[in-house]
Design a protein around this motif. Structure first.
Motif, PDB file in Angstrom:
ATOM      1  N   GLN A  86     -15.009  24.529  22.535  1.00 45.98           N
ATOM      2  CA  GLN A  86     -14.233  23.599  23.342  1.00 45.98           C
ATOM      3  C   GLN A  86     -14.946  22.249  23.362  1.00 45.98           C
ATOM      4  O   GLN A  86     -16.163  22.188  23.600  1.00 45.98           O
ATOM      5  N   LYS A  97      -9.618  15.447  28.940  1.00 48.55           N
ATOM      6  CA  LYS A  97      -9.078  16.266  27.859  1.00 48.55           C
ATOM      7  C   LYS A  97     -10.069  17.353  27.477  1.00 48.55           C
ATOM      8  O   LYS A  97     -11.274  17.122  27.436  1.00 48.55           O
ATOM      9  N   ALA A  99     -10.217  20.157  24.271  1.00 45.60           N
ATOM     10  CA  ALA A  99      -9.549  20.520  23.024  1.00 45.60           C
ATOM     11  C   ALA A  99     -10.346  21.557  22.266  1.00 45.60           C
ATOM     12  O   ALA A  99     -11.571  21.657  22.412  1.00 45.60           O
ATOM     13  N   ASP A 100      -9.652  22.343  21.442  1.00 39.92           N
ATOM     14  CA  ASP A 100     -10.380  23.207  20.536  1.00 39.92           C
ATOM     15  C   ASP A 100     -10.910  22.331  19.389  1.00 39.92           C
ATOM     16  O   ASP A 100     -10.584  21.153  19.266  1.00 39.92           O
ATOM     17  N   GLY A 103      -8.569  20.349  17.214  1.00 35.89           N
ATOM     18  CA  GLY A 103      -7.771  19.312  17.839  1.00 35.89           C
ATOM     19  C   GLY A 103      -6.307  19.677  17.975  1.00 35.89           C
ATOM     20  O   GLY A 103      -5.527  18.926  18.574  1.00 35.89           O
ATOM     21  N   TYR A 106      -4.877  21.520  23.010  1.00 34.72           N
ATOM     22  CA  TYR A 106      -5.662  20.792  24.006  1.00 34.72           C
ATOM     23  C   TYR A 106      -4.925  20.734  25.339  1.00 34.72           C
ATOM     24  O   TYR A 106      -3.717  20.978  25.419  1.00 34.72           O
ATOM     25  N   GLN A 108      -4.552  18.080  28.721  1.00 38.15           N
ATOM     26  CA  GLN A 108      -4.797  16.743  29.248  1.00 38.15           C
ATOM     27  C   GLN A 108      -4.580  16.735  30.752  1.00 38.15           C
ATOM     28  O   GLN A 108      -3.737  17.468  31.275  1.00 38.15           O
TER      29      GLN A 108
END
Length: 308
Positions: A86, A97, A99-100, A103, A106, A108
């Motif tokens: 992450q 944010k 995200a993995d 990308g 994710y 937000q």
């Protein structure tokens, strides 16, 4: 490995901290650098015969910090292979944010007047889940999720299930995302409401409702020690919203029954502590009901390693 409901035991980073901390800011006095896991698993079949095996201690997570900001959480399996990472992005000190590594997936976070107000979980540019965050008395009191199942593929399903699993037992998330429900509700978002009750800056009760019906109720008790995950969006759940460490979790309701007994009805967390009253180890024991009246009991110990 079975996670606590604290382990609801990595929605995706979905809630904010209570009034004594700035929402979206995670600044612990003691920083976790690694989490190691070891476990003993006993499976009992319908005849009462037991089979026990041990899982040797291994590094399950590595936390990366840049100064006072947590920038990445990397997960590993028992062989040492990396399974996930992450990445956390900030606006100043405020998390905006998670995200993995690819990308593609994710979450937000939107803020207004210093408070978390919206959450959006996105897969490859398509919104899967949206939440309105409601406050009462300076604390987050309710999350209202709209989940669109109409265009889910398998990867979307797994991502959404895991994400929602941070704020409720993952087995219940599976029930909500079942294929039959997806088919019957195609094109019509599912609405899930999570209500939170606090006592002394700890989340002591959560109720999860679907279509106005309370599906599950979770009650928690706490110790009086420092919680190193307090305010951490990247591993969200009651633990991230609570000043102290969870000692006991009890689960009831129709959702628990719908999950076929796979949601443990009660979990007790036993700790050892550092000299400055942070958890050094946390041991839990959970029992699952399997098919044909078989059971699986998992006794897991998490060891916390702290950095500077």
């Amino acid at each position: 490995m079975k996670k606590l409901f604290v382990v609801f035991s990595v929605l995706l980073p979905m809630l904010a901290v209570v009034s004594c901390k700035k929402e979206g800011v995670y600044s612990p006095d003691k920083k976790i650098s690694e989490i190691h896991i070891e476990a003993t698993v006993t499976e009992r079949d319908a005849t009462g015969a037991d089979t026990t095996y041990n899982i040797a201690k291994y590094k399950a997570q590595e936390w990366t910090w840049e100064g006072n900001l947590l920038t990445a959480v990397t997960s590993f399996d028992q062989t040492g292979a990396r399974t996930a990472k992450q990445l956390l992005t900030y606006d100043g000190k405020k998390l905006v944010k998670v995200a993995d590594e690819s990308g593609k997936y994710y979450t937000q976070y939107g803020y207004k007047n210093g408070k978390l107000t919206t959450i959006a979980t996105v897969s490859d540019g398509t919104s899967l889940m949206n939440a309105d965050v409601i406050h009462d008395g300076g604390k987050i009191s309710k999350l209202k999720f709209a989940i669109d199942l109409s265009d889910f593929n398998l990867d979307d399903f797994n991502f959404a299930k895991k994400s929602l699993g941070y704020v409720m037992p993952e087995k219940l998330a599976c029930v909500l995302f079942s294929s039959s429900m997806a088919k019957s509700k195609a094109g019509q978002p599912i609405e899930v409401v999570v209500n939170l009750t606090y006592v002394d800056d700890n989340v002591t009760k959560m109720t999860v409702s679907y279509s106005g019906l309370t599906a599950i109720t979770v009650n928690c008790t706490y110790d009086k020690k420092h919680n190193p995950k307090y305010g951490n969006y990247a591993d969200i759940g009651p633990s991230a919203l609570s000043k102290n460490n969870i000692c006991e979790i009890s689960v009831s309701g129709l959702g628990a029954s719908a999950a076929g007994g796979m949601i443990p009805q009660n979990q007790v967390c036993a700790y050892t502590y550092t000299d400055d009253d942070y958890p050094a180890t946390m041991t839990t024991s959970t029992v699952e009901t399997l098919e044909n009246s078989a059971t699986r009991t998992t006794r897991e110990t998490d060891t916390y390693v702290y950095g500077d």
